[in-house]
Design an enzyme around this catalytic site. Sequence first.
Site, short mmCIF file in Angstrom:
data_model
loop_
_atom_site.label_atom_id
_atom_site.label_comp_id
_atom_site.label_asym_id
_atom_site.label_seq_id
_atom_site.Cartn_x
_atom_site.Cartn_y
_atom_site.Cartn_z
N ASP A 169 -7.33 0.34 14.29
CA ASP A 169 -7.60 1.68 13.77
C ASP A 169 -7.33 1.74 12.26
O ASP A 169 -6.32 1.21 11.79
CB ASP A 169 -6.66 2.66 14.49
N GLU A 212 -11.57 -1.28 11.92
CA GLU A 212 -12.25 -0.05 11.48
C GLU A 212 -12.01 0.10 9.98
O GLU A 212 -10.88 0.18 9.52
CB GLU A 212 -11.67 1.18 12.20
N ASP A 229 -6.83 -0.72 21.61
CA ASP A 229 -6.96 -0.02 20.34
C ASP A 229 -5.57 0.02 19.70
O ASP A 229 -4.66 0.65 20.23
CB ASP A 229 -7.46 1.41 20.60
N ASN A 241 -7.12 11.41 39.77
CA ASN A 241 -6.11 12.17 40.52
C ASN A 241 -6.22 13.68 40.38
O ASN A 241 -5.29 14.42 40.73
CB ASN A 241 -4.70 11.70 40.12
N HIS A 278 -16.06 7.66 19.37
CA HIS A 278 -15.37 8.89 19.76
C HIS A 278 -15.17 9.85 18.59
O HIS A 278 -14.61 10.94 18.79
CB HIS A 278 -14.02 8.52 20.39
N ASP A 279 -15.53 9.44 17.39
CA ASP A 279 -15.40 10.31 16.21
C ASP A 279 -16.75 10.86 15.74
O ASP A 279 -16.80 11.61 14.77
CB ASP A 279 -14.79 9.52 15.04
O1 TEU Z 1 -10.43 7.35 12.60
C1 TEU Z 1 -10.30 7.26 11.22
C2 TEU Z 1 -10.90 8.32 10.47
O2 TEU Z 1 -10.91 8.20 9.26
C3 TEU Z 1 -11.48 9.49 11.20
O3 TEU Z 1 -10.51 10.17 11.88
C4 TEU Z 1 -12.12 10.38 10.27
O4 TEU Z 1 -11.17 10.93 9.40
C5 TEU Z 1 -12.78 11.49 11.00
O5 TEU Z 1 -13.40 11.05 12.16
C6 TEU Z 1 -13.78 12.08 10.12
O6 TEU Z 1 -14.33 13.12 10.76
C7 TEU Z 1 -9.48 6.73 13.39
C8 TEU Z 1 -9.73 7.08 14.83
O7 TEU Z 1 -10.96 6.56 15.23
C9 TEU Z 1 -9.63 8.56 15.00
O8 TEU Z 1 -9.96 8.98 16.29
C10 TEU Z 1 -8.22 8.97 14.65
O9 TEU Z 1 -8.10 10.36 14.67
C11 TEU Z 1 -7.81 8.46 13.28
O10 TEU Z 1 -8.16 7.10 13.06
C12 TEU Z 1 -6.32 8.53 13.11
O11 TEU Z 1 -5.70 7.57 13.92
CA CA Z 2 -6.09 11.91 35.74
#
Ligand code: TEU
Ligand code: CA
Length: 561
Positions: free
Chosen positions: A221, A263, A113, A38, A337-338
């Site tokens: 998570d 995780e 998630d 959008n 994504h981390d």
């Molecule tokens: O990640 C857990 C986590 O330990 C990471 O955030 C880690 O501390 C970081 O990537 C190190 O650089 C999960 C999710 O995948 C993350 O995106 C969230 O920010 C986090 O939990 C909190 O919910």
């Molecule tokens: Ca959008």
Amino acid sequence: MTEKELGKKMGMDMQEQGKWWKSAVIYQIYPRSFADSNGDGIGDLQGIISKLDYLGNLGIDAIWLSPVCKSPQDDNGYDISDYRDIDPMFGTLEDMEELIREAGKRKIRIIMDLVLNHSSDEHEWFVEAKKGRDNPYHDYYVWRDGNGDSQDGGKRMPPNDMKAAFGGSAWEWVPEVQQYYFHQFSVKQPDLNWENPKLRREIYDLINWWIQKGVGGFRLDVIDQIAKEPDRRITNNGPRLHEFLRELSRETFQKADLVTVGEAWGATTELARLYSNPDNSELSMVFQFEHICLDQIKGKEKWDLAPLPFLKLKEVFGRWQTELYGKGWNSLFWNNHDLPRIVSRWGNDGQYRVESAKMLAILLHGMQGTPYIYQGEELGMTNAAYEIGEYRDIETVNLYRERLEKGYAKEEVMRSIHAKSRDNARTPMQWNDGENAGFTDGEPWILVNPNYREINAARQVDDGDSVFGCYKELIRLRKKYPVFTEGRFQMLLAEDRNLFAYTREEGETRLLVVCNFYGQTVECPLGETMETMELLLGNYKETERMEVLRPYEARMYLGKM
Ligand code: TEU
Ligand code: CA
């Protein structure tokens, strides 16, 4: 063949049957960066729906959807304020139902998630909890009195000096109740108190509500952090963790045919066998990070860069393959994504981008476990190197400030950020060479990687020799040959400083994977073995000399024993 017949053929017992996720490939979507429908610059559910045919073509079985529930977005949705609603930024509950339906038509399941270690501070539970110590929701969170003498009008010292993952103290003072609450992540992510049975019941109810909606599973998570005991400084692997997980599983997951993935940063192979016990008492599999944490200075943070110890990488992969065989189940991943983009991290994102991206894919997808592909990995997307003002991630922004305060040189901090920032994975998906890579008609919430004119989906989907083509073929092979799912792993050439080689064996079948992990041409002592086998897949057009592997060359062979 029915699933049952297939199960029999593969020699699985009844308990093993229905474990569709063992031969599945899962694709992770980070919704805000995937596709914007959008023009507000943020990816959304309708955007995902519009790309389901792309994913169907790739051949994946399930989508792990990073959080789309209602959230103030302090940590991009990992701070949920309503577990039973969709954030308006991503769409509506109806959009979510449509996504589940439309994906289902393409035999793709949706994995939600679940962020259950903490909620948002804007969740109504927390809003209530901080009204007073006798509020019925107070005990849903982890509260402690201050320590020592009162300072500035009643505020005491925090209970201890524990730190939050995104910087600062893990304790936050709330004047209304004259107590501190515990948060392992940002101040806007108060930790939930799993010791409280009423809270646990609420969690089971919301999970069952989503199961009713037809989701195919859940990613949990930081699930290893739910059983915290901050008084003893215990964050992960608390004493009650597996008790909580078994109760959670019994009350929710075991009622349906789901995949569940936990995780667990702190998992060892022993712990992983509990998490992913084949008796189904906890979860389907673990998502652990031992291999992906190797390129940092030991005992320090991920920002403290060190070269990858290649022999150690092989040792870690080999150990997980061997010690979980028949006793548990692991995830196979390079990216999420981390994490930074693997082709920039351990491959070569210049001259050999395509070759090294394929090599890393072949190396990983030949192993036992469930492979995860993170959006854009199938295109060989790379890290970004932006100016500090272009970063959006709370972790990166805080790190920059903290390290400059501590006296680090700006260049050094930027080097760490370019190498490890989570935003490397969060730049918009590169769909085509049009404006904003086809991600949005508006202003993207984070800059598009300028290399999108060269690296994009449109250029690759119909090209069998592309990185996309390689991933697609790996998925097809995994579906075709049970050895990918069941075969017993054996590491070869463990001491070789360039080659990553292993076999998988199941029944009469043997799979051989040989990868040159680096940019120099090397001799491979497995030439004779390779001669006797059929080449399933490689990343160079022709094999010139069997015993020579060119830069980042990877080959996958099938043979009889
Ligand atoms: O990640 C857990 C986590 O330990 C990471 O955030 C880690 O501390 C970081 O990537 C190190 O650089 C999960 C999710 O995948 C993350 O995106 C969230 O920010 C986090 O939990 C909190 O919910
Ligand atoms: Ca959008």
